[in-house]
Design a protein around this motif. Structure first.
Motif, PDB file in Angstrom:
ATOM      1  N   PRO A 280      48.690  42.261  32.776  1.00  0.00           N
ATOM      2  CA  PRO A 280      47.635  42.606  33.723  1.00  0.00           C
ATOM      3  C   PRO A 280      47.789  41.812  35.022  1.00  0.00           C
ATOM      4  O   PRO A 280      48.150  40.638  34.994  1.00  0.00           O
ATOM      5  N   ILE A 282      45.751  40.521  36.950  1.00  0.00           N
ATOM      6  CA  ILE A 282      44.895  39.355  37.145  1.00  0.00           C
ATOM      7  C   ILE A 282      45.541  38.092  36.571  1.00  0.00           C
ATOM      8  O   ILE A 282      45.323  36.985  37.062  1.00  0.00           O
ATOM      9  N   VAL A 283      46.391  38.282  35.551  1.00  0.00           N
ATOM     10  CA  VAL A 283      47.084  37.126  34.983  1.00  0.00           C
ATOM     11  C   VAL A 283      48.033  36.517  36.022  1.00  0.00           C
ATOM     12  O   VAL A 283      48.187  35.300  36.095  1.00  0.00           O
ATOM     13  N   PHE A 284      48.633  37.383  36.853  1.00  0.00           N
ATOM     14  CA  PHE A 284      49.468  36.855  37.934  1.00  0.00           C
ATOM     15  C   PHE A 284      48.616  36.062  38.930  1.00  0.00           C
ATOM     16  O   PHE A 284      49.082  35.094  39.524  1.00  0.00           O
ATOM     17  N   GLY A 373      48.365  47.782  47.483  1.00  0.00           N
ATOM     18  CA  GLY A 373      47.041  48.183  47.028  1.00  0.00           C
ATOM     19  C   GLY A 373      46.433  47.238  46.009  1.00  0.00           C
ATOM     20  O   GLY A 373      45.319  47.437  45.565  1.00  0.00           O
ATOM     21  N   THR A 375      44.568  44.248  44.255  1.00  0.00           N
ATOM     22  CA  THR A 375      43.456  43.413  44.685  1.00  0.00           C
ATOM     23  C   THR A 375      43.229  42.222  43.790  1.00  0.00           C
ATOM     24  O   THR A 375      43.012  41.105  44.265  1.00  0.00           O
ATOM     25  N   ALA A 376      43.265  42.451  42.471  1.00  0.00           N
ATOM     26  CA  ALA A 376      42.774  41.448  41.525  1.00  0.00           C
ATOM     27  C   ALA A 376      43.419  40.072  41.708  1.00  0.00           C
ATOM     28  O   ALA A 376      42.697  39.067  41.749  1.00  0.00           O
ATOM     29  N   LEU A 379      41.928  38.053  44.556  1.00  0.00           N
ATOM     30  CA  LEU A 379      40.588  37.480  44.397  1.00  0.00           C
ATOM     31  C   LEU A 379      40.691  36.037  43.935  1.00  0.00           C
ATOM     32  O   LEU A 379      39.912  35.179  44.337  1.00  0.00           O
ATOM     33  N   LEU A 380      41.679  35.767  43.080  1.00  0.00           N
ATOM     34  CA  LEU A 380      41.755  34.436  42.483  1.00  0.00           C
ATOM     35  C   LEU A 380      42.346  33.408  43.427  1.00  0.00           C
ATOM     36  O   LEU A 380      42.089  32.219  43.276  1.00  0.00           O
ATOM     37  N   PRO A 407      42.975  45.447  50.808  1.00  0.00           N
ATOM     38  CA  PRO A 407      42.132  45.700  49.636  1.00  0.00           C
ATOM     39  C   PRO A 407      41.071  44.623  49.415  1.00  0.00           C
ATOM     40  O   PRO A 407      39.952  44.926  49.004  1.00  0.00           O
ATOM     41  N   ILE A 410      38.234  45.369  51.687  1.00  0.00           N
ATOM     42  CA  ILE A 410      37.425  46.485  51.183  1.00  0.00           C
ATOM     43  C   ILE A 410      36.475  46.001  50.091  1.00  0.00           C
ATOM     44  O   ILE A 410      35.288  46.331  50.080  1.00  0.00           O
ATOM     45  N   TYR A 411      37.003  45.166  49.201  1.00  0.00           N
ATOM     46  CA  TYR A 411      36.166  44.610  48.131  1.00  0.00           C
ATOM     47  C   TYR A 411      35.027  43.794  48.719  1.00  0.00           C
ATOM     48  O   TYR A 411      33.873  43.883  48.284  1.00  0.00           O
ATOM     49  N   ALA A 414      32.433  46.037  49.982  1.00  0.00           N
ATOM     50  CA  ALA A 414      31.724  46.723  48.903  1.00  0.00           C
ATOM     51  C   ALA A 414      30.674  45.819  48.267  1.00  0.00           C
ATOM     52  O   ALA A 414      29.692  46.284  47.708  1.00  0.00           O
ATOM     53  N   ILE A 429      39.433  52.264  52.955  1.00  0.00           N
ATOM     54  CA  ILE A 429      40.254  52.925  51.943  1.00  0.00           C
ATOM     55  C   ILE A 429      41.103  54.012  52.576  1.00  0.00           C
ATOM     56  O   ILE A 429      42.283  54.185  52.246  1.00  0.00           O
ATOM     57  N   LEU A 432      43.982  52.340  54.150  1.00  0.00           N
ATOM     58  CA  LEU A 432      44.913  51.888  53.106  1.00  0.00           C
ATOM     59  C   LEU A 432      45.711  53.060  52.542  1.00  0.00           C
ATOM     60  O   LEU A 432      46.932  52.994  52.381  1.00  0.00           O
TER      61      LEU A 432
END
Lengths: 454, 487
Positions: A280, A282-284, A373, A375-376, A379-380, A407, A410-411, A414, A429, A432
């Protein structure tokens, strides 16, 4: 279960074809045919539902996002009084810069009052309340213009000021009189004024370049927010990804495809790569946070760190596609090169790699599109919550100073409370997706133009 | 000297080495009247590689190691104060900022070298403010000493770096040039170096995995030191509070994750599978040529778009239908964010994933199996149901497992669409939250990794990694095994 017609005489009193004839379909065959039609219909329905999803998604994006590309402006004749802005009259830039936006606000209010009188609208709004139709950034906009061109002082200039987001929403149908009842930012009376001004051509909607080129704005000024700076952040990140992942990916693929002996060690690498492709994203992000920020102390929110994380994420994709295109080069090419005395390395570098290059570039572009594209992980590493209000100064700054990415921006929009930001998010979006579409088109064209069939 | 200048100088040395070695080899060959072993360029490359590779590698290592080493050597100065004062990482950041500010002041000529060294702690903040460096608090004498020490060490380090890297480059170039003789096998040397580079590129894949595992394991162990593992794995309440006394049970999060994934699969698997069957077995070539790319467009859309679609379009629509006072008058749904919202949208996202994987697998079933079945009089649907699907079943199961792993690891859709409340509930219209959403909420905007509330994110990440890895390994194993069956 047989379709062979029964032989022998017909039973008494019966006419027509014999039972079990090929000319009639019996119940069982009918049932099987119905099942067949049903099964096919399920398939068509599934495909139709898939298409409907796509259509609904695109419709939602376009119907909500296209309005972000227009913006409402108010045309005002503002008298730039010399006694307010430049008391000494010597146009000294240092002194001019000392006049803050509070010095400009009364001028704008006055201009609004005059405009109300000029258009002959009757309103009970006080001058102070009138300025609510303008964006909170109007005074700053005017000030920037004066500082850029001090000659304007003393004249009455015609300026286009941003309308507030509520007025903008009213022109776009997002805000109605009913919805303003509980809104402190604007009253219904303002809307009467706007209606009158709209007929007079003072309030106008037009194409919103500043959304595409501009910077993000604070929570209270959705009308001013743009995606330009985030776009630049994404660009810097993509540069990092391209510069790192293309050479590393190609080198790794060449080794695995052309040189690696078949042993435990290469098996391990192969299993690793196919697993990394499915980890996933997000793990990266966690990896980036722990290694690049916690351990290596690289700056938070910097496009460099984002680029590094996305590089690790896209490497498996690029390696897999590069290996496929290396594999597609026929062995005869290698044999011919080896036959005239080239070393293994020369055969690969001089012959196989150039022939595989179109495929490699296609795969790389698609990998970049995927990274653009994502995003996750961003965030971290802190690319959200940062308000990208300034363009980076210079290239080094662009890589190292905090920025956002498309991205992530955009988050960020939102999550904000004001619905006016949702329009910006949908608009972002669209921007993008335009980039992604362009990249995919380039990839397809590249493939069509250079693909070889052996 | 800045690293980029050092790198440029190293490259210049390498270029010079190239020219020198190449001409030396040519001259030697002409003098001795024999042919070179390799093309002349290879002699040049040997020298260039000997010069550049070790030097640049050293530079890279130095860049990473020097701040860490300096930090370790400066720390004793601060230690006395650290016990009384707050977070060490913040103190260190202050020291670094102060040192950088002093450097800048000396460079612009605002302070002389001596003045920067002798400035008392009390005046430092004002001096830095004049330089445009904002410091959080007044500078204590320990901070000042630490900053001065930092500058001294950094200065020594930079000088040593320049000398070591450039010296190494020169030595490498000289070694390379000296070896440029006709009987030196330059091509083999260059190719060995290239091969080494290729191998190290391939190793990055392993390094990434090792990095992920180490980052997760160390922080997870740290977390379990602060918070009991049994309560983490079996706790049924999730209520983190940064003030302390948090309950960090993973079960509600796992439940939310699995529930959303289940709904997503219930949407994606039938639609994706039937679409794949239709495209592979029934559709005309023309239909297939436009329908397949269209469906795969759904896979190319970034997940943030799906997240926004869930939050702003699907959520409100569902509330209108199932919410209080909705069309159906059921009142099941409180707000737009819910398991159903996230699950539906995630299902849409997974449709192309399931369909294109199944499509490949169905196409891999040999035509002879279909021909045999059709020849016996079965209809097409009977052939598909009784021959093709059973043959493709392991592959399809693998595809579904891969889709499940995608669903479990998906972040943006659940962050925006599923809500933030962690609860154990059966109602699919309730807001619930997932492992990934909580990783995001526990780690964003926080640079301090010492509290269990932040560290729990690593334990969550570890759980996620293990689950998805297990699913992937099983799925890939099944798919690979099945593929070999007909090849």
């Amino acid at each position: 279960m047989t379709d062979i017609p029964q032989t022998g005489p017909l039973p008494d009193g019966q006419t027509g074809p014999r039972p079990g004839s090929l000319l009639v379909t019996d119940d069982r065959t009918k049932r099987r045919n119905r099942a067949e039609a049903r099964f096919k219909a399920y398939g068509i329905a599934a495909l139709a539902i898939g298409m409907a999803f796509l259509a609904a998604l695109l419709w939602a994006i376009l119907s909500n996002g296209l309005t972000a590309f227009t913006q409402t402006y108010v045309q005002l004749d503002v008298p730039l009084l010399e006694e307010k802005l430049d008391k000494d009259g010597d146009r000294d830039p240092a002194k001019l810069a000392k006049v803050s936006t509070f010095g400009y606000a009364p001028l704008i209010e006055q201009a609004l009052v005059e405009q109300v009188e000029a258009t002959g609208v009757e309103t009970e709004l006080a001058p102070k309340a009138l300025s609510k139709v303008l964006s909170g950034s109007a005074a700053a906009q005017l000030r920037d213009r004066v500082l850029a061109n001090p000659e304007l002082i003393g004249q009455t200039v015609s300026v286009e000021l941003l309308a507030s987001s509520r007025v903008d929403g009213y022109l776009k149908g997002r805000v109605s009189r009913a919805s303003l009842a509980r809104d402190k930012n604007l009253d219904a009376e303002h809307l009467d004024l706007i209606d009158a001004w709209r007929e007079a051509g003072i309030v106008e909607k037009r194409f919103n370049w500043s959304f595409i080129t501009g910077a993000d704005a604070s929570d209270s000024r959705p009308e001013q927010a743009g995606i330009g700076v985030a776009m630049l952040g994404s660009l810097f990140m993509m540069l990092v990804v391209l510069v790192l992942s293309l050479p590393i990916g190609v080198a790794a693929s060449i080794y695995l495809e052309e040189f690696a002996p078949k042993n435990r060690f290469t098996d391990l690498i192969e299993v690793n790569i196919s697993n990394l492709a499915a980890v996933p994203s997000i793990v990266f992000g966690i990896l980036g946070l722990a290694v690049f920020i916690q351990f290596m102390h690289l700056p938070q929110s910097a496009p460099l760190v984002g680029g590094l994380v996305l590089t690790l994420m896209t490497l498996p994709t690029i390696i897999i596609s590069t290996r496929a295109s290396l594999k597609a080069v026929p062995p005869s090419i290698r044999d011919a090169a080896l036959g005239v005395g080239a070393s293994k390395m020369q055969a690969v570098m001089h012959h196989v790699l150039p022939l595989a290059m179109p495929g490699i570039l296609t795969g790389t572009i698609l990998g970049l599109a995927q990274a653009l594209g994502e995003t996750a992980p961003l965030l971290l590493i802190g690319m959200v919550g940062y308000i990208a209000t300034n363009y980076p100064e210079g290239v080094a700054e662009g890589f190292l100073s905090p920025n956002s990415a498309m991205p992530a921006q955009i988050y960020e929009w939102a999550k904000r409370a004001d619905p006016a930001f949702y329009e910006r998010a949908w608009g972002g979006i669209i921007v993008l997706l335009v980039f992604l579409l362009a990249m995919n088109l380039i990839a397809v064209l590249l493939r069509r133009r250079f693909e070889r069939r052996w | 000297m800045t690293p980029s200048w050092i790198a440029l100088i190293v490259l210049a040395i390498a270029a010079a080495g190239f020219v020198l070695a190449r001409s030396r080899a040519l001259r030697a060959a002409a003098r001795e009247g024999r042919r070179l072993h390799s093309l002349p360029g290879y002699y040049g490359w040997t020298a260039a590689l000997y010069a550049a590779l070790p030097a640049l590698l050293l530079l890279a290592i130095w860049l990473v190691a020097q701040p860490a080493v300096t930090r370790m050597m400066v720390w004793p100065v601060l230690e006395a104060e650290a016990s009384a004062n707050a977070v060490p990482s913040l103190m260190m950041a202050d020291v670094q900022r102060l040192a950088a500010g002093l450097d800048a002041a000396v460079e612009t000529g605002r302070l002389s070298r001596e003045a920067a060294r002798d400035l008392p702690a009390g005046e430092m903040r004002a001096a830095m403010a004049a330089q445009g460096v904002a410091l959080g608090s007044e500078v204590t004498s320990a901070t000042r000493d630490a900053a001065l020490r930092w500058r001294r060490l950094a200065g020594v380090g930079h000088l040593a770096r320049t000398i070591a890297v450039i010296g190494l480059a020169l030595a490498g170039a000289a070694w390379g040039v000296s070896r440029a003789a006709p009987d030196f096998r330059a091509r083999n040397a260059v190719e060995r170096a290239m091969r080494g580079t290729l191998i190290s590129a391939a190793l990055i894949a392993i390094l990434t995995t090792v990095g992920i595992v180490l980052a997760l394991i160390f922080n997870t162990i740290e977390f379990f030191r602060l918070y009991p593992a049994s309560e983490f794995f079996f706790g049924t309440t999730w209520s983190p509070s940064f003030g302390g006394g948090s309950e960090l049970g993973i079960l509600p999060l796992l439940w939310g994750t699995l529930y959303i994934s289940l709904i997503a699969l219930l949407v994606a698997v039938p639609i994706g599978l039937f679409a794949a069957i239709y495209l592979a077995e029934y559709a005309h070539r023309n239909v297939r040529s436009w329908a397949k790319p269209m469906l795969e467009m759904l896979a190319g859309i970034p997940t943030i778009v799906y997240g926004l679609f869930a939050l702003l379009t699907v959520g409100p629509l569902l509330v209108e239908a199932f919410g209080r006072g909705g069309y159906l008058g059921l009142g099941w749904m409180q707000g737009g964010t819910a398991v159903m919202t996230a699950g539906l949208v995630m299902g849409i996202m997974l449709v192309p994933f399931v369909s294109s994987l199944s499509d490949d697998i169905i196409n891999a079933v040999p035509q002879s199996l279909r021909d045999g079945s059709l020849g016996l009089g079965a209809t097409r649907s009977e052939t598909i149901r009784q021959v093709v699907l059973p043959a493709a079943l392991p592959g399809i199961v693998g595809a579904i497992l891969l889709a499940a792993s995608r669903a479990i690891g998906e972040t943006m859709i659940v962050v925006l669409g599923a809500g933030a409340a962690a609860r154990l509930s059966m109602n699919p219209f309730d807001a619930m939250t997932t492992v990934t959403a909580k990783i995001v909420s526990q780690l964003t905007g926080d640079a301090d990794f010492s509290s269990p509330e932040a560290l729990v994110a690593f334990a969550l990440g570890m759980t996620l990694f293990v689950i998805t890895l297990a699913l992937n390994v099983v799925a890939l194993w099944i798919v690979r095994r099945y593929r070999e069956q007909y090849e």
